[in-house]
Scaffold this motif. Structure first.
Motif, PDB file in Angstrom:
ATOM      1  N   ASN A   1       0.813  -1.216   0.000  1.00  0.00           N
ATOM      2  CA  ASN A   1       0.000   0.000   0.000  1.00  0.00           C
ATOM      3  C   ASN A   1       0.849   1.269   0.000  1.00  0.00           C
ATOM      4  O   ASN A   1       0.454   2.287   0.537  1.00  0.00           O
ATOM      5  N   LYS A   2       2.063   1.154  -0.544  1.00  0.00           N
ATOM      6  CA  LYS A   2       2.884   2.357  -0.765  1.00  0.00           C
ATOM      7  C   LYS A   2       3.255   2.327  -2.240  1.00  0.00           C
ATOM      8  O   LYS A   2       3.673   1.275  -2.735  1.00  0.00           O
ATOM      9  N   ILE A   3       3.121   3.459  -2.903  1.00  0.00           N
ATOM     10  CA  ILE A   3       3.428   3.455  -4.333  1.00  0.00           C
ATOM     11  C   ILE A   3       4.945   3.338  -4.473  1.00  0.00           C
ATOM     12  O   ILE A   3       5.676   4.308  -4.338  1.00  0.00           O
ATOM     13  N   CYS A   4       5.418   2.081  -4.679  1.00  0.00           N
ATOM     14  CA  CYS A   4       6.848   1.808  -4.551  1.00  0.00           C
ATOM     15  C   CYS A   4       7.538   1.661  -5.910  1.00  0.00           C
ATOM     16  O   CYS A   4       8.722   1.361  -5.956  1.00  0.00           O
ATOM     17  N   GLY A   5       6.819   1.863  -6.999  1.00  0.00           N
ATOM     18  CA  GLY A   5       7.439   1.762  -8.324  1.00  0.00           C
ATOM     19  C   GLY A   5       6.436   1.343  -9.376  1.00  0.00           C
ATOM     20  O   GLY A   5       5.244   1.232  -9.089  1.00  0.00           O
TER      21      GLY A   5
ATOM     22  N   ALA B   1       5.570  -1.448 -10.940  1.00  0.00           N
ATOM     23  CA  ALA B   1       4.714  -2.636 -10.812  1.00  0.00           C
ATOM     24  C   ALA B   1       4.116  -2.745  -9.413  1.00  0.00           C
ATOM     25  O   ALA B   1       3.730  -3.812  -8.973  1.00  0.00           O
ATOM     26  N   HIS B   2       4.046  -1.618  -8.706  1.00  0.00           N
ATOM     27  CA  HIS B   2       3.504  -1.610  -7.335  1.00  0.00           C
ATOM     28  C   HIS B   2       2.113  -2.253  -7.282  1.00  0.00           C
ATOM     29  O   HIS B   2       1.807  -3.016  -6.374  1.00  0.00           O
ATOM     30  N   TYR B   3       1.287  -1.947  -8.301  1.00  0.00           N
ATOM     31  CA  TYR B   3      -0.101  -2.438  -8.297  1.00  0.00           C
ATOM     32  C   TYR B   3      -0.163  -3.968  -8.254  1.00  0.00           C
ATOM     33  O   TYR B   3      -1.156  -4.550  -7.860  1.00  0.00           O
ATOM     34  N   ASN B   4       0.909  -4.608  -8.678  1.00  0.00           N
ATOM     35  CA  ASN B   4       0.890  -6.071  -8.780  1.00  0.00           C
ATOM     36  C   ASN B   4       1.692  -6.734  -7.654  1.00  0.00           C
ATOM     37  O   ASN B   4       1.987  -7.914  -7.717  1.00  0.00           O
ATOM     38  N   MET B   5       2.059  -5.958  -6.640  1.00  0.00           N
ATOM     39  CA  MET B   5       2.868  -6.512  -5.548  1.00  0.00           C
ATOM     40  C   MET B   5       1.918  -7.121  -4.516  1.00  0.00           C
ATOM     41  O   MET B   5       1.317  -6.418  -3.717  1.00  0.00           O
ATOM     42  N   GLN B   6       1.756  -8.419  -4.588  1.00  0.00           N
ATOM     43  CA  GLN B   6       0.775  -9.072  -3.726  1.00  0.00           C
ATOM     44  C   GLN B   6       1.199 -10.504  -3.414  1.00  0.00           C
ATOM     45  O   GLN B   6       2.016 -11.078  -4.136  1.00  0.00           O
TER      46      GLN B   6
HETATM   47 CU   LIG Z   1       5.660  -2.072  -2.588  1.00  0.00          CU
END
Ligand SMILES: [Cu+2]
Length: 388
Positions: free
Chosen positions: A315-319, A321-326
């Motif tokens: 839940n931190k915009i980390c780059g 492909a952040h949206y797919n970090m799960q």
């Molecule tokens: Cu992240």
């Protein structure tokens, strides 16, 4: 080009409106009141607009509550989750009562006390009693909310180590999660990004005895009803471990370990068969079916049907492909969990598989020395991890 045309059309509309207003002013009869000072007619219409505005505002608010309530999450799947939800709903209820009262009064007074030639405004400097009341009531309500919030916060954040929580490390990097179970001894081996090498992708200290039985997994399995303590590390940037269904979130910060603990209360299977989820999944699959028909008409593959799973999200915009970090979370019965964990390989075993047994290393060196030039080159390339 479209943007340009839209701008031109908007500019032309603005010029038309301006010209129309000029014509309207010129066409007025000379007897009409053209003064800039508001008369009773203006005051009446402005007062009425105030009332219409606040009524429409409340209708819109009620509609938004009704419409967006379909996006509510189901009831919390963790022990502390209901405390968290109660805190949020009580705060929201207090805010709503104050909001509706003050907005309604503000607009009603604007209408009721609108300007009138026959009325004269009363000069009213101050009233200590009134000021005292409207200061002390918010102070009491806010202090109550803050104290209630602090108690809830400390009960959620204080992890009781006597409950024998299951210790799991969550390791974040762009753009994936890895789980490291503390193993039989329930103690995590030391780890540091400096130890990252080859298959040791989360940087576990191979010389630490506690690390031997650690289990590294890419899916998070949790036994229902057992407290879990997560220790979080990040390899690169700031991430945030977000478990929406468990009402938990904690920042994952490079260079330090953060922690959060909760007790899952509803298994994945139970959540799938809940009325809320059955209904939601049916709606999603209906939408997918419609979209699949369109896709197939265009000669593309249809969409898979959806099945509910818990997920750990970032839940931190980390780059990019952040949206797919799960990472998928499976909450299951203690028996199923024990069966799953028994199948996993320990860190010690994984590392041992990689290292040639003692004595073999020397033999390999010898073979390399004696091998023909081409074979030696191939062996060296393999050692450096190149694909042959
Ligand atoms: Cu992240």
């Amino acid at each position: 080009m479209t943007v340009f045309l839209v701008i031109v059309v908007l500019a032309l509309l603005a010029i038309t409106g301006w010209q129309m207003s000029k014509i309207f002013q010129l066409s007025r009869s000379p007897d009409e009141d053209t003064s800039e000072i508001a008369n009773d007619k203006d005051n009446n219409s402005q007062g009425l607009f105030m009332m219409i505005f606040v009524i429409l505002f409340f209708i819109l608010m009620a509609y938004c509550f009704w419409y967006y309530s379909r996006f509510y999450l189901p009831g919390a799947s963790s022990e502390h989750g209901s405390e968290y939800d109660s805190l949020m709903f009580i705060s929201l209820a207090v805010i709503m009562v104050v909001q509706v009262l003050t907005q309604a009064l503000l607009f009603y007074f604007s209408y009721y006390y609108r300007g009138n030639k026959r009325k004269k405004a009363l000069f009213y400097a101050d009233n200590d009693k009134l000021e005292f009341i409207w200061t002390i009531i918010p102070v009491i309500v806010l202090a109550g909310l803050i104290i209630y919030g602090l108690f809830t916060w400390s009960s959620i954040m204080n992890i009781n180590e006597d409950d024998d929580p299951l210790v799991i490390e969550l390791y974040a990097k762009q753009f994936s999660w890895t789980a490291r179970y503390a193993g039989e001894d329930n103690t995590l081996g030391k780890a540091n990004v400096r130890f990252i090498e080859g298959i040791n992708t989360v940087g576990v200290d191979v010389n630490d005895n506690y690390a031997e039985d650690d289990i590294i997994a890419t899916e998070l399995h949790l036994p229902v009803g057992r407290p879990v303590l997560f220790k979080m590390r990040s390899q690169d940037v700031l991430h945030s471990a977000f478990f929406p269904h468990f009402r938990a979130q904690m920042n994952v910060v490079p260079g330090m370990t953060t922690q959060f603990g909760f007790t899952p209360t509803i298994t994945t299977e139970d959540m799938r068969s809940s009325e809320y989820m059955v209904d939601k999944v049916r709606t999603i699959n209906e939408i997918r079916k419609e979209n699949s028909q369109q896709l197939m008409a265009n000669g593309e593959a249809p969409l898979d049907s959806y099945e509910f799973d818990y997920y750990l999200l970032c839940n931190k915009i980390c780059g990019v492909a952040h949206y797919n970090m799960q990472m998928k979370i499976v909450v299951e019965s203690p028996e199923d969990y024990n069966a799953w964990i028994a199948e996993q390989q320990t860190f010690g075993a994984t590392m041992a598989d990689q290292e040639p047994p003692s004595g073999q290393e020397e033999q390999l060196k010898e073979e390399k020395r004696e091998a023909p030039k081409e074979v030696r080159e191939t062996m060296e390339a393999m050692e450096q991890g190149e694909e042959i």
